[in-house]
Structures are given as C-alpha cells and as structure tokens.
Design a protein around this motif. Structure first.
Motif, PDB file in Angstrom:
ATOM      1  N   MET A   1      25.421 -56.576 -14.780  1.00 53.16           N
ATOM      2  CA  MET A   1      26.861 -56.522 -14.955  1.00 53.16           C
ATOM      3  C   MET A   1      27.164 -56.522 -16.453  1.00 53.16           C
ATOM      4  O   MET A   1      26.621 -57.314 -17.195  1.00 53.16           O
ATOM      5  N   LYS A   2      28.012 -55.625 -16.855  1.00 53.67           N
ATOM      6  CA  LYS A   2      28.401 -55.549 -18.254  1.00 53.67           C
ATOM      7  C   LYS A   2      29.558 -56.501 -18.521  1.00 53.67           C
ATOM      8  O   LYS A   2      30.255 -56.940 -17.605  1.00 53.67           O
ATOM      9  N   LYS A   3      29.761 -56.810 -19.809  1.00 57.95           N
ATOM     10  CA  LYS A   3      30.783 -57.765 -20.204  1.00 57.95           C
ATOM     11  C   LYS A   3      32.172 -57.338 -19.745  1.00 57.95           C
ATOM     12  O   LYS A   3      32.929 -58.147 -19.204  1.00 57.95           O
ATOM     13  N   ASN A   4      32.509 -56.065 -19.896  1.00 62.07           N
ATOM     14  CA  ASN A   4      33.833 -55.587 -19.480  1.00 62.07           C
ATOM     15  C   ASN A   4      34.022 -55.691 -17.970  1.00 62.07           C
ATOM     16  O   ASN A   4      35.122 -55.975 -17.490  1.00 62.07           O
ATOM     17  N   ASP A   5      32.939 -55.450 -17.211  1.00 65.68           N
ATOM     18  CA  ASP A   5      33.016 -55.613 -15.753  1.00 65.68           C
ATOM     19  C   ASP A   5      33.300 -57.070 -15.399  1.00 65.68           C
ATOM     20  O   ASP A   5      34.090 -57.355 -14.499  1.00 65.68           O
ATOM     21  N   LEU A   6      32.640 -57.983 -16.108  1.00 68.44           N
ATOM     22  CA  LEU A   6      32.869 -59.414 -15.880  1.00 68.44           C
ATOM     23  C   LEU A   6      34.333 -59.766 -16.160  1.00 68.44           C
ATOM     24  O   LEU A   6      34.983 -60.448 -15.361  1.00 68.44           O
ATOM     25  N   TYR A   7      34.869 -59.298 -17.278  1.00 64.81           N
ATOM     26  CA  TYR A   7      36.265 -59.590 -17.629  1.00 64.81           C
ATOM     27  C   TYR A   7      37.225 -59.028 -16.576  1.00 64.81           C
ATOM     28  O   TYR A   7      38.183 -59.685 -16.193  1.00 64.81           O
ATOM     29  N   ARG A   8      36.953 -57.801 -16.112  1.00 66.89           N
ATOM     30  CA  ARG A   8      37.825 -57.191 -15.104  1.00 66.89           C
ATOM     31  C   ARG A   8      37.789 -57.995 -13.807  1.00 66.89           C
ATOM     32  O   ARG A   8      38.821 -58.282 -13.211  1.00 66.89           O
ATOM     33  N   LYS A   9      36.593 -58.388 -13.384  1.00 65.70           N
ATOM     34  CA  LYS A   9      36.460 -59.156 -12.135  1.00 65.70           C
ATOM     35  C   LYS A   9      37.155 -60.514 -12.246  1.00 65.70           C
ATOM     36  O   LYS A   9      37.805 -60.958 -11.307  1.00 65.70           O
ATOM     37  N   ILE A  10      37.014 -61.162 -13.399  1.00 67.34           N
ATOM     38  CA  ILE A  10      37.682 -62.453 -13.590  1.00 67.34           C
ATOM     39  C   ILE A  10      39.188 -62.271 -13.608  1.00 67.34           C
ATOM     40  O   ILE A  10      39.930 -63.074 -13.039  1.00 67.34           O
ATOM     41  N   ALA A  11      39.669 -61.192 -14.235  1.00 66.40           N
ATOM     42  CA  ALA A  11      41.106 -60.921 -14.252  1.00 66.40           C
ATOM     43  C   ALA A  11      41.616 -60.718 -12.831  1.00 66.40           C
ATOM     44  O   ALA A  11      42.668 -61.236 -12.455  1.00 66.40           O
TER      45      ALA A  11
ATOM     46  N   GLN B   1      42.709 -58.111 -18.771  1.00 59.42           N
ATOM     47  CA  GLN B   1      41.322 -58.163 -19.215  1.00 59.42           C
ATOM     48  C   GLN B   1      41.231 -58.742 -20.621  1.00 59.42           C
ATOM     49  O   GLN B   1      40.305 -59.482 -20.924  1.00 59.42           O
ATOM     50  N   GLN B   2      42.193 -58.433 -21.467  1.00 61.14           N
ATOM     51  CA  GLN B   2      42.175 -58.943 -22.846  1.00 61.14           C
ATOM     52  C   GLN B   2      42.316 -60.460 -22.859  1.00 61.14           C
ATOM     53  O   GLN B   2      41.625 -61.143 -23.601  1.00 61.14           O
ATOM     54  N   VAL B   3      43.196 -61.007 -22.020  1.00 57.78           N
ATOM     55  CA  VAL B   3      43.363 -62.453 -21.935  1.00 57.78           C
ATOM     56  C   VAL B   3      42.078 -63.099 -21.429  1.00 57.78           C
ATOM     57  O   VAL B   3      41.619 -64.111 -21.973  1.00 57.78           O
ATOM     58  N   VAL B   4      41.467 -62.497 -20.414  1.00 57.34           N
ATOM     59  CA  VAL B   4      40.209 -63.028 -19.874  1.00 57.34           C
ATOM     60  C   VAL B   4      39.118 -62.968 -20.938  1.00 57.34           C
ATOM     61  O   VAL B   4      38.353 -63.923 -21.108  1.00 57.34           O
ATOM     62  N   GLU B   5      39.058 -61.883 -21.683  1.00 63.14           N
ATOM     63  CA  GLU B   5      38.064 -61.764 -22.754  1.00 63.14           C
ATOM     64  C   GLU B   5      38.272 -62.860 -23.791  1.00 63.14           C
ATOM     65  O   GLU B   5      37.305 -63.492 -24.243  1.00 63.14           O
ATOM     66  N   ASP B   6      39.518 -63.110 -24.164  1.00 61.83           N
ATOM     67  CA  ASP B   6      39.816 -64.166 -25.132  1.00 61.83           C
ATOM     68  C   ASP B   6      39.393 -65.532 -24.604  1.00 61.83           C
ATOM     69  O   ASP B   6      38.827 -66.342 -25.341  1.00 61.83           O
ATOM     70  N   VAL B   7      39.646 -65.789 -23.317  1.00 63.07           N
ATOM     71  CA  VAL B   7      39.259 -67.068 -22.712  1.00 63.07           C
ATOM     72  C   VAL B   7      37.742 -67.204 -22.684  1.00 63.07           C
ATOM     73  O   VAL B   7      37.193 -68.264 -23.014  1.00 63.07           O
ATOM     74  N   MET B   8      37.036 -66.143 -22.295  1.00 70.49           N
ATOM     75  CA  MET B   8      35.574 -66.191 -22.242  1.00 70.49           C
ATOM     76  C   MET B   8      34.980 -66.385 -23.641  1.00 70.49           C
ATOM     77  O   MET B   8      34.029 -67.146 -23.823  1.00 70.49           O
ATOM     78  N   ASN B   9      35.548 -65.715 -24.633  1.00 68.70           N
ATOM     79  CA  ASN B   9      35.080 -65.893 -26.010  1.00 68.70           C
ATOM     80  C   ASN B   9      35.337 -67.315 -26.488  1.00 68.70           C
ATOM     81  O   ASN B   9      34.490 -67.914 -27.156  1.00 68.70           O
ATOM     82  N   ALA B  10      36.498 -67.854 -26.135  1.00 70.48           N
ATOM     83  CA  ALA B  10      36.811 -69.231 -26.506  1.00 70.48           C
ATOM     84  C   ALA B  10      35.832 -70.195 -25.837  1.00 70.48           C
ATOM     85  O   ALA B  10      35.346 -71.139 -26.473  1.00 70.48           O
ATOM     86  N   PHE B  11      35.531 -69.965 -24.556  1.00 65.57           N
ATOM     87  CA  PHE B  11      34.573 -70.814 -23.845  1.00 65.57           C
ATOM     88  C   PHE B  11      33.199 -70.745 -24.506  1.00 65.57           C
ATOM     89  O   PHE B  11      32.558 -71.771 -24.736  1.00 65.57           O
ATOM     90  N   ALA B  12      32.754 -69.543 -24.844  1.00 66.92           N
ATOM     91  CA  ALA B  12      31.450 -69.380 -25.503  1.00 66.92           C
ATOM     92  C   ALA B  12      31.420 -70.103 -26.842  1.00 66.92           C
ATOM     93  O   ALA B  12      30.436 -70.773 -27.178  1.00 66.92           O
ATOM     94  N   ASN B  13      32.508 -70.003 -27.614  1.00 62.48           N
ATOM     95  CA  ASN B  13      32.576 -70.690 -28.900  1.00 62.48           C
ATOM     96  C   ASN B  13      32.526 -72.202 -28.726  1.00 62.48           C
ATOM     97  O   ASN B  13      31.855 -72.900 -29.486  1.00 62.48           O
ATOM     98  N   VAL B  14      33.242 -72.718 -27.727  1.00 64.04           N
ATOM     99  CA  VAL B  14      33.246 -74.163 -27.465  1.00 64.04           C
ATOM    100  C   VAL B  14      31.851 -74.628 -27.057  1.00 64.04           C
ATOM    101  O   VAL B  14      31.358 -75.646 -27.550  1.00 64.04           O
TER     102      VAL B  14
END
Length: 104
Positions: A1-11, A29-42
C-alpha cells in the motif's frame, strides 16, 4: 500500500465515522496526511526523548512503538579478505504488535 492510498483510506474511514455520529464534516486526504505526519513526528520525538526502553508510544488497536538500545557489534568479514568491521552502539525505533491484532 502506498502512502497516498493509506491517506485516502483513512479519509474515507473518518468520513464513515462522522456519518455514524451524524456530525457534519469531512476530512480530506490533505488533513489525513497532516495528521499522519504529525503522529510520525510525535512518535519519533518521544522515542528519542525516552530515557529507557520501557517507555512506549501507543498506536491504539494495533500496538506500540518503543526505543531499543543496540550494543556495539564487531566482527571479521570473511568475504572481503578478513576485513574487520565495527558497528557502533545506537538506538532503534521498534514496534510491538498488540496480542489482539496478531491474527487477521
């Protein structure tokens, strides 16, 4: 699964949860990407700050991240003419799957 697919599915999944609660809103998808990036950073930041290996960062329903200290290793490479090698001690980010999510 690619990152964009993950973001779309989560959205799509968050949109389904909102529909179940009968609330207005849509997570793009952009909001989900921001949340996932924030989670990864945390996760990365908290793992680096962790004083020992027992401190865990949970991913609810799936498992938890933790920092693991790896001792220095050394050896001799027989493939490259008895060349000695040393890998310095370092910390790694590890993930442990929760017992309830091991079976699919």
């Amino acid at each position: 699964m690619k990152k964009n697919d993950l973001y779309r599915k989560i959205a799509e999944e968050t949109d389904r949860f909102i529909a179940q609660r009968e609330e207005e809103g849509f997570y793009s998808q952009q909001v989900v990407e921001d949340v996932m990036n924030a989670f990864a950073n945390v996760v990365y930041r908290e793992a680096r700050k962790a004083s020992d290996d027992s401190e865990k960062i949970p991913l609810p329903g799936i498992g938890s991240f933790y920092k693991k200290h790896i001792e220095e290793k050394s050896g001799i490479s027989r493939l490259h003419g008895e060349k000695k090698w040393v890998k310095p001690a370092h910390d790694e980010l590890c993930f442990k799957i929760s017992p309830g999510s091991k079976e699919l």
